[in-house]
Scaffold this motif. Structure first.
Motif, mmCIF file in Angstrom:
data_model
loop_
_atom_site.group_PDB
_atom_site.id
_atom_site.type_symbol
_atom_site.label_atom_id
_atom_site.label_comp_id
_atom_site.label_asym_id
_atom_site.label_seq_id
_atom_site.Cartn_x
_atom_site.Cartn_y
_atom_site.Cartn_z
ATOM 1 N N ALA A 388 0.833 -1.210 0.000
ATOM 2 C CA ALA A 388 0.000 0.000 0.000
ATOM 3 C C ALA A 388 0.863 1.254 0.000
ATOM 4 O O ALA A 388 0.584 2.210 -0.728
ATOM 5 C CB ALA A 388 -0.924 -0.006 1.218
ATOM 6 N N PHE A 389 1.939 1.255 0.791
ATOM 7 C CA PHE A 389 2.845 2.409 0.805
ATOM 8 C C PHE A 389 3.568 2.553 -0.530
ATOM 9 O O PHE A 389 3.765 3.670 -1.024
ATOM 10 C CB PHE A 389 3.869 2.273 1.935
ATOM 11 C CG PHE A 389 3.405 2.837 3.246
ATOM 12 C CD1 PHE A 389 3.158 4.193 3.385
ATOM 13 C CD2 PHE A 389 3.208 2.021 4.335
ATOM 14 C CE1 PHE A 389 2.727 4.721 4.586
ATOM 15 C CE2 PHE A 389 2.773 2.533 5.545
ATOM 16 C CZ PHE A 389 2.533 3.894 5.668
ATOM 17 N N ASN A 390 3.972 1.445 -1.116
ATOM 18 C CA ASN A 390 4.656 1.494 -2.413
ATOM 19 C C ASN A 390 3.753 2.094 -3.477
ATOM 20 O O ASN A 390 4.174 2.947 -4.273
ATOM 21 C CB ASN A 390 5.097 0.090 -2.815
ATOM 22 C CG ASN A 390 5.921 0.079 -4.081
ATOM 23 O OD1 ASN A 390 6.977 0.684 -4.152
ATOM 24 N ND2 ASN A 390 5.423 -0.595 -5.113
ATOM 25 N N GLU A 391 2.497 1.668 -3.484
ATOM 26 C CA GLU A 391 1.533 2.208 -4.446
ATOM 27 C C GLU A 391 1.301 3.698 -4.208
ATOM 28 O O GLU A 391 1.252 4.496 -5.154
ATOM 29 C CB GLU A 391 0.209 1.435 -4.311
ATOM 30 C CG GLU A 391 -0.974 2.027 -5.070
ATOM 31 C CD GLU A 391 -0.826 1.908 -6.577
ATOM 32 O OE1 GLU A 391 -1.551 2.636 -7.296
ATOM 33 O OE2 GLU A 391 0.014 1.107 -7.045
ATOM 34 N N HIS A 392 1.193 4.085 -2.944
ATOM 35 C CA HIS A 392 0.918 5.492 -2.609
ATOM 36 C C HIS A 392 2.077 6.394 -3.007
ATOM 37 O O HIS A 392 1.887 7.411 -3.688
ATOM 38 C CB HIS A 392 0.649 5.604 -1.112
ATOM 39 C CG HIS A 392 0.509 7.022 -0.632
ATOM 40 N ND1 HIS A 392 -0.560 7.827 -0.971
ATOM 41 C CD2 HIS A 392 1.329 7.782 0.153
ATOM 42 C CE1 HIS A 392 -0.415 9.015 -0.407
ATOM 43 N NE2 HIS A 392 0.722 9.012 0.272
ATOM 44 N N LEU A 487 16.747 1.231 -7.401
ATOM 45 C CA LEU A 487 15.994 0.602 -6.315
ATOM 46 C C LEU A 487 16.420 1.218 -4.985
ATOM 47 O O LEU A 487 17.609 1.280 -4.675
ATOM 48 C CB LEU A 487 16.231 -0.908 -6.290
ATOM 49 C CG LEU A 487 15.843 -1.669 -7.564
ATOM 50 C CD1 LEU A 487 16.179 -3.150 -7.422
ATOM 51 C CD2 LEU A 487 14.364 -1.490 -7.870
ATOM 52 N N ALA A 488 15.438 1.650 -4.210
ATOM 53 C CA ALA A 488 15.728 2.308 -2.938
ATOM 54 C C ALA A 488 15.066 1.562 -1.793
ATOM 55 O O ALA A 488 14.009 0.939 -1.955
ATOM 56 C CB ALA A 488 15.247 3.760 -2.958
ATOM 57 N N ARG A 489 15.704 1.631 -0.641
ATOM 58 C CA ARG A 489 15.091 1.137 0.593
ATOM 59 C C ARG A 489 14.291 2.297 1.168
ATOM 60 O O ARG A 489 14.844 3.280 1.634
ATOM 61 C CB ARG A 489 16.185 0.669 1.560
ATOM 62 C CG ARG A 489 15.672 0.168 2.891
ATOM 63 C CD ARG A 489 16.726 -0.736 3.553
ATOM 64 N NE ARG A 489 18.025 -0.093 3.602
ATOM 65 C CZ ARG A 489 18.423 0.722 4.581
ATOM 66 N NH1 ARG A 489 17.591 1.020 5.559
ATOM 67 N NH2 ARG A 489 19.629 1.242 4.588
ATOM 68 N N VAL A 490 12.963 2.181 1.120
ATOM 69 C CA VAL A 490 12.075 3.289 1.493
ATOM 70 C C VAL A 490 11.472 3.029 2.876
ATOM 71 O O VAL A 490 10.907 1.965 3.118
ATOM 72 C CB VAL A 490 10.939 3.469 0.461
ATOM 73 C CG1 VAL A 490 10.038 4.632 0.860
ATOM 74 C CG2 VAL A 490 11.531 3.699 -0.930
ATOM 75 N N THR A 491 11.616 4.018 3.754
ATOM 76 C CA THR A 491 11.040 3.938 5.099
ATOM 77 C C THR A 491 9.980 5.018 5.245
ATOM 78 O O THR A 491 10.285 6.200 5.110
ATOM 79 C CB THR A 491 12.123 4.136 6.171
ATOM 80 O OG1 THR A 491 13.131 3.139 6.019
ATOM 81 C CG2 THR A 491 11.516 4.029 7.575
#
Length: 578
Positions: A388-392, A487-491
């Protein structure tokens, strides 16, 4: 859940932190905080907790709630009566009715009409058919044989609204008196698995607590991290192995394949000298709480229990003496720790600011997310929340752009730029430039998904610079940016508001260290082109050398003052871009 009348919170924060750590408290209610607007949240903050407070003044009253950061809650200001010193929060759990937690401090000697206001609050909660817990110092002594009018009125309300009082021991004990004035009222006594009173010398009141079992994520003092093991790392051997790596064999026209070959060669050497290991870490306690001081705190609490049970004057006097010693020792140790830390780091701005942030309790907001709401859907599974966060985050830009209607379809960004006859093109970089950037890397930079740290890159710089430069130049000449560098590590970091709303989070993206170096090379070339051709407006203060927010502020203030001198009125619009 626990509650304590602390009789001034600020000087006793460290002891509250220690109690919450040792007893794994999810919600800590504090009464008689005696705070005002001059005391910021950061001064009373606890790591791993969110703070909600309602102050009266520094001379009396005030309530505060500490709520574990992984709990999804909302502050129900609509339920909080202005006449009462209360805080009400609503905790939401998937597939369960909401849980309301209220802390109320009722000062002694107040009008009995306050209970009428409290009844209005109970009526609102009763209509929701939800669980309710009320914790606080209500100054109604339910331990007394002769109940006063306040206690009788409270018991009437409990009977009317099906509330059960869960504490059955005295909560404020002196040499000559025992009173039960710190209470816990609940509509669901059957859901309470444990309750009681914790004898502590933090205050003249004792801590009351109840346990309401929930199947939710629970943190503890330990956590596991995966990091490089440097105990047996020898830099000379590491550099020697790097010299023998066949870097010249990395030959390909595709920068993606070049990067894959380079990464496998580099990580093979790194794994040999600094292998990845899972390490169990312990959350850091307040550093000024030494083992001797902790022993003294426990001695104080033991003496209070002994004084209550024996009723001996000599034991009470010993307890009071130890209590005063603890308070003085905490002040002394805390002051000494920060004085020495500031002195040791006076020539290191980074560590000095870390110390200042520690003094001010400026902790990053928790990234633990257990529940999320997307439309009508409630997500609790980790994979679903991540998706859900990736889509947002990946679609927010295009959605916002589509929602903005332009009044002038012919107006584009080109209308705001000056033109130039020169053409920009990326040029191959040099090994000297790359080496300089590699050696300037900060050891504090976070690693990307490739797991290659900036510390290892800096040590390896003289031996890898040629191969890295070749990959950079291959990317520039082919116009291909390696896929893995994208590609990133997203927090997701929580900002404020409802923790279940994705719009209340901002993304922190970490890309590979090598990709950051390449970005800097591209940035320098582009910035030089824009500056040389005067394509940047003078109003541009962000991301420019010798410019910052102060530059922009000074420019604005200068214009405002000029308008004032002319007798004009300034109208200012501040825009926060989502």
């Amino acid at each position: 859940m626990a509650c304590l009348n602390i009789n001034r919170l600020l000087p006793k924060c460290d002891q509250i932190r220690m109690f919450c750590e040792e007893n794994k408290i999810d919600v800590m209610a504090v009464n008689e905080t005696k705070l005002d607007f001059q005391i910021g949240d950061n001064e009373i903050q606890m790591a791993g907790y969110n703070t909600v407070r309602k102050d009266r003044n520094k001379f009396g009253g005030g309530v505060c709630l500490y709520i574990k950061s992984y709990l999804n809650y909302s502050v129900r200001n609509d339920l909080m009566p202005d006449q009462l010193e209360t805080i009400v929060i609503e905790i939401n759990k998937p597939n369960s009715v909401p849980i309301f937690i209220c802390t109320w401090y009722r000062p002694p000697g107040t009008s009995i009409e306050l209970f009428d206001t409290f009844e209005l609050f109970l009526e609102k909660i009763d209509s929701t058919n939800c669980e309710l817990f009320v914790l606080g110092d209500l100054n109604c002594d339910l331990f007394s044989k002769d109940l006063d009018c306040y206690s009788k009125r409270l018991l009437e309300l409990c009977e009317l609204y099906n509330l059960t009082q869960m504490i059955n021991e005295p909560t404020r004990v002196t040499l000559h008196t025992e009173t039960l004035i710190d209470l816990c009222l609940t509509t669901v006594p059957e859901n309470i698995s444990l309750r009681g009173v914790s004898r502590t010398g933090i205050s003249d009141h004792d801590i009351i607590y109840i346990v309401r079992k929930l199947n939710h994520f629970r943190t503890n003092r330990h956590y596991v991290v995966e990091k490089r093991y440097f105990k047996h790392f020898k830099q000379e051997s590491f550099e020697s192995d790097l010299k023998n790596v066949p870097w010249d064999g990395i030959q390909d026209k595709d920068p993606n394949r070049q990067w894959e070959m380079w990464k496998s060669l580099f990580i093979a050497v790194v794994d040999k000298h600094a292998p990845l290991k899972r390490t169990r870490m312990r959350k850091k306690r307040s550093p000024w709480l030494t083992s001797q001081l902790i022993k003294l705190i426990r001695k104080r609490d033991f003496l209070k229990k002994k004084a209550i049970s024996t009723k001996e004057l000599s034991v009470w006097n010993e307890y009071k003496k130890t209590r005063n010693t603890v308070n003085n020792q905490i002040k002394m140790h805390k002051s000494k720790y920060f004085r020495e830390a500031c002195s040791d780091h006076k020539n290191n701005p980074s560590k000095l600011w870390n110390t200042i942030n520690e003094v001010c309790c400026r902790k990053p907001k928790s990234s633990i997310i257990t529940n999320l709401e997307i439309g009508d859907k409630k997500l609790s599974n980790g994979a679903d929340i991540a998706a859900a966060f990736n889509e947002h985050f990946s679609t927010i830009g295009s959605k916002l752009a589509d929602s903005i209607s332009s009044n002038n379809a012919n107006l584009t960004f080109l209308n705001y730029l000056s033109s130039t006859n020169s053409i920009f093109s990326l040029e191959p970089t040099s090994t000297a430039k790359v080496l300089k950037l590699l050696l300037k890397l900060s050891n504090q930079k976070a690693s990307g998904l490739d797991g290659i740290s900036s510390q290892l890159i800096k040590i390896s710089a003289p031996y890898i610079v040629n191969s890295v430069t070749n990959i950079f130049n291959c990317s520039i000449l082919s116009g291909i940016f390696p896929d893995e560098w994208k590609l990133a590590r997203v927090t997701p970091v929580f900002k404020s508001g409802n923790r279940c709303d994705v719009n209340n989070y901002r993304p922190i993206s970490i890309i590979p260290i090598i990709a950051k170096v390449f970005e800097k090379i591209v940035y320098d070339q582009l910035y030089d082109y824009l500056s040389h051709n005067n394509l940047l407006t003078n109003c541009q203060s962000g991301f420019r050398a010798l410019h910052n927010t102060v530059t922009s502020l000074l420019n604005s203030i200068d214009k405002w003052r000029l308008n004032i001198d002319k007798g004009q009125i300034n109208g200012v619009v501040f825009v926060d871009l989502k």
